[in-house]
Structure formats: C-alpha cells, structure tokens
Design a protein around this motif. Sequence first.
Motif, PDB file in Angstrom:
ATOM      1  N   PHE A  41       0.821  -1.202   0.000  1.00 12.81           N
ATOM      2  CA  PHE A  41       0.000   0.000   0.000  1.00 12.81           C
ATOM      3  C   PHE A  41       0.861   1.260   0.000  1.00 12.81           C
ATOM      4  CE2 PHE A  41      -3.398  -2.849   0.528  1.00 12.81           C
ATOM      5  CZ  PHE A  41      -4.582  -2.162   0.279  1.00 12.81           C
ATOM      6  N   ALA A  42       1.984   1.227   0.709  1.00 11.79           N
ATOM      7  CA  ALA A  42       2.876   2.389   0.696  1.00 11.79           C
ATOM      8  C   ALA A  42       3.438   2.611  -0.701  1.00 11.79           C
ATOM      9  CB  ALA A  42       4.004   2.185   1.704  1.00 11.79           C
ATOM     10  N   LYS A  43       3.899   1.543  -1.351  1.00 14.41           N
ATOM     11  CA  LYS A  43       4.447   1.680  -2.707  1.00 14.41           C
ATOM     12  C   LYS A  43       3.420   2.287  -3.662  1.00 14.41           C
ATOM     13  CE  LYS A  43       7.861  -2.086  -2.774  1.00 14.41           C
ATOM     14  NZ  LYS A  43       8.179  -3.435  -3.337  1.00 14.41           N
ATOM     15  N   ALA A  44       2.158   1.882  -3.502  1.00 11.04           N
ATOM     16  CA  ALA A  44       1.102   2.343  -4.413  1.00 11.04           C
ATOM     17  C   ALA A  44       0.476   3.665  -3.990  1.00 11.04           C
ATOM     18  CB  ALA A  44       0.016   1.271  -4.518  1.00 11.04           C
ATOM     19  N   GLY A  45       0.882   4.210  -2.851  1.00 10.30           N
ATOM     20  CA  GLY A  45       0.320   5.486  -2.402  1.00 10.30           C
ATOM     21  C   GLY A  45      -1.100   5.381  -1.899  1.00 10.30           C
ATOM     22  N   GLN A  46      -1.503   4.182  -1.458  1.00  9.46           N
ATOM     23  CA  GLN A  46      -2.859   3.986  -0.946  1.00  9.46           C
ATOM     24  C   GLN A  46      -2.838   3.954   0.589  1.00  9.46           C
ATOM     25  OE1 GLN A  46      -5.253   4.251  -3.374  1.00  9.46           O
ATOM     26  NE2 GLN A  46      -3.363   4.616  -4.532  1.00  9.46           N
ATOM     27  N   VAL A  47      -3.998   4.133   1.192  1.00 14.50           N
ATOM     28  CA  VAL A  47      -4.081   4.396   2.627  1.00 14.50           C
ATOM     29  C   VAL A  47      -3.969   3.104   3.441  1.00 14.50           C
ATOM     30  CG1 VAL A  47      -5.489   5.381   4.477  1.00 14.50           C
ATOM     31  CG2 VAL A  47      -5.542   6.408   2.188  1.00 14.50           C
ATOM     32  N   SER A  48      -3.093   3.118   4.431  1.00 15.04           N
ATOM     33  CA  SER A  48      -3.006   2.036   5.418  1.00 15.04           C
ATOM     34  C   SER A  48      -3.441   2.574   6.776  1.00 15.04           C
ATOM     35  CB  SER A  48      -1.570   1.510   5.545  1.00 15.04           C
ATOM     36  OG  SER A  48      -1.163   0.839   4.384  1.00 15.04           O
ATOM     37  N   ILE A  49      -4.429   1.927   7.382  1.00 16.11           N
ATOM     38  CA  ILE A  49      -4.840   2.253   8.745  1.00 16.11           C
ATOM     39  C   ILE A  49      -4.168   1.215   9.640  1.00 16.11           C
ATOM     40  CG2 ILE A  49      -6.772   2.544  10.321  1.00 16.11           C
ATOM     41  CD1 ILE A  49      -8.542   3.221   7.958  1.00 16.11           C
ATOM     42  N   ILE A  50      -3.084   1.593  10.294  1.00 12.56           N
ATOM     43  CA  ILE A  50      -2.235   0.648  11.014  1.00 12.56           C
ATOM     44  C   ILE A  50      -2.716   0.562  12.456  1.00 12.56           C
ATOM     45  CG2 ILE A  50       0.127   0.125  11.708  1.00 12.56           C
ATOM     46  CD1 ILE A  50       1.047   1.578   9.164  1.00 12.56           C
ATOM     47  N   THR A  51      -3.334  -0.580  12.784  1.00 11.01           N
ATOM     48  CA  THR A  51      -4.122  -0.704  14.013  1.00 11.01           C
ATOM     49  C   THR A  51      -3.757  -1.930  14.825  1.00 11.01           C
ATOM     50  OG1 THR A  51      -5.980   0.266  12.772  1.00 11.01           O
ATOM     51  CG2 THR A  51      -6.476  -0.675  14.928  1.00 11.01           C
ATOM     52  N   PRO A  52      -3.005  -1.766  15.905  1.00 15.84           N
ATOM     53  CA  PRO A  52      -2.876  -2.863  16.860  1.00 15.84           C
ATOM     54  C   PRO A  52      -4.230  -3.129  17.525  1.00 15.84           C
ATOM     55  CG  PRO A  52      -1.160  -1.203  17.174  1.00 15.84           C
ATOM     56  CD  PRO A  52      -2.175  -0.601  16.256  1.00 15.84           C
ATOM     57  N   PHE A  53      -4.479  -4.378  17.867  1.00 18.23           N
ATOM     58  CA  PHE A  53      -5.707  -4.752  18.574  1.00 18.23           C
ATOM     59  C   PHE A  53      -5.276  -5.272  19.939  1.00 18.23           C
ATOM     60  CE2 PHE A  53      -9.473  -7.904  18.808  1.00 18.23           C
ATOM     61  CZ  PHE A  53     -10.189  -7.011  19.585  1.00 18.23           C
TER      62      PHE A  53
END
Length: 517
Positions: free
Chosen positions: A255-267
């Motif tokens: 997703f970073a390479k493609a410029g798309q959004v990552s919601i980085i969420t520990p649970f």
Amino acid sequence: MMDEAARDLRRERRRGRNGEAGAESSRRPNYRSLKNPFLPQPVFSDDQVAAIHDTALRVLEELGIKVLLPEARAILVRAGALVDEDSQMVRIGRDMVAATLALAPRSIQAHGGDRSRDLALEPGTITFLAGCGAPNVTDLERGRRPGTLAAFEDLIRLVQHFDVLHMLGPCIEPQDVDTRFRHYATGRAQLALSDKLPFVFARGTPQVDDSFEMVRLARGLSEDEFRAGAYCYTVINTNSPRQLDIPMAQGIIDFAKAGQVSIITPFCLAGAMAPITVAGALTLQHAEALAGLTLAQIVRPGAPVVYGSFSSNVDMKSGAPAFGTPEHIKATLGAGQLARFTGLPWRSGGGSAANVSDAQAAHETQFALWGSVLAGSTVCIHAAGWLEGGLSVSFEKLITDIEALQTIAELCAATPGDADAIGFEAIAEVQPGGHFFSAAHTMTRYRTAFYEPLVADWSNFGNWTQSGGKTATERATGVWKRILSDFRPPPSAAAIAGVLDEFIARRTEEGGAAPVS
C-alpha cells in the motif's frame, strides 16, 4: 382553535410514527463531510502522554518487535534498524521513528467514485464505517448464519444508502466464495454498487495487485494516476504483543508503494494481549503502531497512513473481549491524545459484545461512539451493526445504530443563533398562554426544523399499541427491507460492472490468487 395550516403541521409531524419507520423526510441534511465540533477530552496529563510515548520508543529500541516477513526486515535493516535474523526480532531506534513520523502526511485526500464522496482524513474531521470483518451475519427473519456474498452485497447497498457512513468496509466474510476468488467478489460489490471509498484486503501481493487493478478500471485511472492519489484503503492489524505477520507487513509495503491508505491498528485487549492497565495497553499499542508507520514511511516517504487504535479490555472471568466499557472509552480518549502527540489522522473502534440487538448492544455501541467523538477520532470503524465482539453484523442493529450516527452528525452542523433564529418577533406574536404551532416563525420552518427519526417511534402508547407494538429492532427490519427493495446503484458505479466482469472472468480462468499467510 388551531387553523388549517397548524393542523397540517401536526399531521406532518405524526406521519411515519405509526409503525412505518423510515418514511421519507423533506429534510435533506448533509452528512457527507463532518467536522467534529467537540473539544478533545483528555484522560492523561501531558506529562503522562509524553511518558507513554517515551516508553513505547523504549520498547522498540530495547525489546523490539518480531517481523515475520524477510522483505520487511531487510527494508528496516537498510534504514538502520537492528535485526536478529534467528529470532526475527527488529529493534528500531527512536531517532528513526521520529524521522519517519515527520514524513507522514497530516492530511489525506481520499477519492471516491464521485467527487462528492471525496474525504479529507485529517484531525478535526470525523468519518464513520459500519461493522467490519465478521464471519457471521444476522437478522430477525433469517437468524444468525455464516456470511455469504449475497449478504455482503446487501450490506454494501445499505452502507451506500446512508450518507452518514462515509467509507465502505469488509462488513462480513462471504464464505460461499472460494478464497482464491473472494477478493474479486467483494471488490466488484463495492465498486459496482457504491461510489464510496472502497476497502482492499491485505492478504498478499497477488490479491492486492488484483484489487488495485479493479479500482483503476472502475475509476478510469492510469497506473501513474492511481499512485498519485488515494483511491482505496486497508486495515493493518499487528499480532499483539509485538509481532507483525507476513500478510500485514506485506500489506504495509504494497500500500505504501502504491500510495494507498493504510490504517495501522494494533488490537490490544488489556489483560490478554496487552498489560491489564489502560496506560500499559496504550503503551504497547503505541509501540506497535509506530513500528508499522515507520515501515510505511521507509518504503515511500509521505505514504498515506492513519494511526490506529482499537484497545479495550477482556472479561477476566471468561477471557472474552468487551466493548463500550469504561476501560474501552478511556483507552480511546488516551489514544486520541497519543495521536495528537504524533499529529496524524487516527482511527478508533466502536462495537459491542452483546449477542443480539438489544439494550446492552445499544448502550455499549453508543458509549464507544461517544468515546470516539470526544477523543477526536478521524475514522471510527464498527460504528454500526457490530455484535458479539465482531463475530456478527446485524441488519437491524445497523439501522438502529444509524439513528445514533445521524444524531451525532446533526450535532456537527452549526446551530443558527442570529436574530432571525433567536426569534423576538415570534415571541411577540404569541400571546401568553398561546402556542407556537401556527406562528409565522414556525410555519416557515416546520418541515425542516427538526431531525426526523429513522427508526424511533414518537407516537403515544395507544397509537403504538394499535400499530402492533413493535420494538425499535422490529421496526428496523421494515427499514432495511424497504431500502434494499428500492435500491439502485449510482449510475457511475453500475456503468463499470461490465469492465470489472471481464477482468474477473480472465483472472478466474487463470486460477485467481490465493491469500498469503
């Protein structure tokens, strides 16, 4: 005696209150772009927030995080992290975290299929999503059952219908579709039935590449245009405590390479996968989120990332997760403070541990919702329909939760306070002991003055009984059935179904793409 206009007013206000919930209203409020009007509420002092942040950095420096994907470890070691290949443990210095964190955008412009669906994901805005990721679906007529593609599509239709739900999500798992082809089915449903920002599963590069291609086809984008803007998103969950698995690490990279959004969420569930205290759970959550954010920025400086929080507690008698609890709310408020400390847009989580759509489900979800609102959350996932701690999504609960979300949305709108709204002339017009039903001030506003409920019933006991005595949950069945019966996809979405079908047919013939684990 009330004049005819005033009688019309009263008939208008009664309409739809006799068991026919969800009747069309003449009001047309704008719920598509919400600004949070509430001051963020703290649970920790500034010194305590700084101490949690500092301890999280110490966790990454001294203890490290286990990263199962070799490519991710290689990226981190090239950037200066310390890696032990035997244990797969990665230690990340605080200077590296600070440097990469400074690269992350503070505002993300996310694009829907229609410009009116574009979203600004930034501090001060608030977006809501329905419950996501459940294996089961339930409603009053068909009961609780494993998720299917048909149910997934119906939930997408309901999400599309309500403007107060701003983004799409993986509501349920359609278990009647082979995992090699499931991402095609869920992608097609989102793109051909809705014009809102779609979700893409991070289940390995082959599936992600397929999904990106479907978004490009649906939006008419070249690869360069796609990479230059945010057109979809994913949710990355760490495996607490202190582990990042293969598909999640690969998802951050892809997703970073493609410029798309990552919601980085520990649970992080306090007492189970995290320390039992709120501060301890948030410290672990913060460390894991910072590790994921750091990886994303190393891969592509400026990659769109959202700081994620979904910390709550467990029932110490059974080990089951709990939501809408005081600890859940405190954790959300504290996560908001940590997110503001980083300056990033951030995600919270709602939800309920109740097994059916009842009073427990309503109050747990609404307390969790208020926690998110008062914490200044940018994205609130599981805000409608989520039951059993995420094991099912309820059609009826989705409808009853929309009532709460629309109430919050109404509070986001400005309340007029000018001379006309203050209404001295209206007060002067009505004599002592009179009424304002037929006042000019009322008659020019009555059709749009007040929020009209979606599923609540304001009739008296006699009328309610005569109409069948239905509960809100029972009335919600009629609402969702009526919406599905009348549903028509946006023309722009329906128009691309054929293009998607051609792509899916070709990739299916080629064998699809299996998920990576």
